[in-house]
Design a protein around this motif. Sequence first.
Motif, mmCIF file in Angstrom:
data_model
loop_
_atom_site.group_PDB
_atom_site.id
_atom_site.type_symbol
_atom_site.label_atom_id
_atom_site.label_comp_id
_atom_site.label_asym_id
_atom_site.label_seq_id
_atom_site.Cartn_x
_atom_site.Cartn_y
_atom_site.Cartn_z
ATOM 1 N N UNK A 1 9.014 -61.604 17.731
ATOM 2 C CA UNK A 1 8.840 -63.024 18.022
ATOM 3 C C UNK A 1 7.616 -63.254 18.910
ATOM 4 N N UNK A 2 7.428 -62.400 19.895
ATOM 5 C CA UNK A 2 6.245 -62.503 20.758
ATOM 6 C C UNK A 2 4.966 -62.316 19.944
ATOM 7 N N UNK A 3 4.976 -61.368 19.005
ATOM 8 C CA UNK A 3 3.805 -61.149 18.149
ATOM 9 C C UNK A 3 3.521 -62.375 17.285
ATOM 10 N N UNK B 1 17.478 -58.539 21.049
ATOM 11 C CA UNK B 1 17.184 -57.129 21.309
ATOM 12 C C UNK B 1 15.675 -56.957 21.467
ATOM 13 N N UNK B 2 15.264 -55.782 21.926
ATOM 14 C CA UNK B 2 13.849 -55.526 22.216
ATOM 15 C C UNK B 2 12.961 -55.681 20.990
ATOM 16 N N UNK B 3 13.392 -55.174 19.856
ATOM 17 C CA UNK B 3 12.572 -55.235 18.650
ATOM 18 C C UNK B 3 12.362 -56.682 18.189
ATOM 19 N N UNK B 4 13.435 -57.453 18.191
ATOM 20 C CA UNK B 4 13.337 -58.857 17.786
ATOM 21 C C UNK B 4 12.467 -59.632 18.770
ATOM 22 N N UNK B 5 12.626 -59.357 20.059
ATOM 23 C CA UNK B 5 11.801 -60.017 21.073
ATOM 24 C C UNK B 5 10.320 -59.718 20.857
#
Length: 96
Positions: free
Chosen positions: A10-12, A3-7
């Motif tokens: 992880x990117x951070x 999902x967007x929040x998890x993505x």
Amino acid sequence: MLDDNTSLELADLFKVLGDKTRIKLLSLLASEDELCVCDIAESLKMGQSAISHQLRVLRAARLVKFRKAGKEAFYSLDDDHVLILMHMGLDHVQEH
């Protein structure tokens, strides 16, 4: 699919890991139980202020933790997940 929040989280995390000074710092902490800022600064040949800044970033990302002993703070890796990330990344870059 993430999902967007998890993505985003992880990117951070990968952004934090995308700095060679922070990688060196994590590698140093991986080889020791814990170190104070002065020992980290000496080992990495950097100023204590610069090390403190990098430790704040790593602490915010939950990659390192600290404990106070008097006026000194001793830093260590937050948990075994950090070691796993380091080892997997190292395996990947050393693979030919």
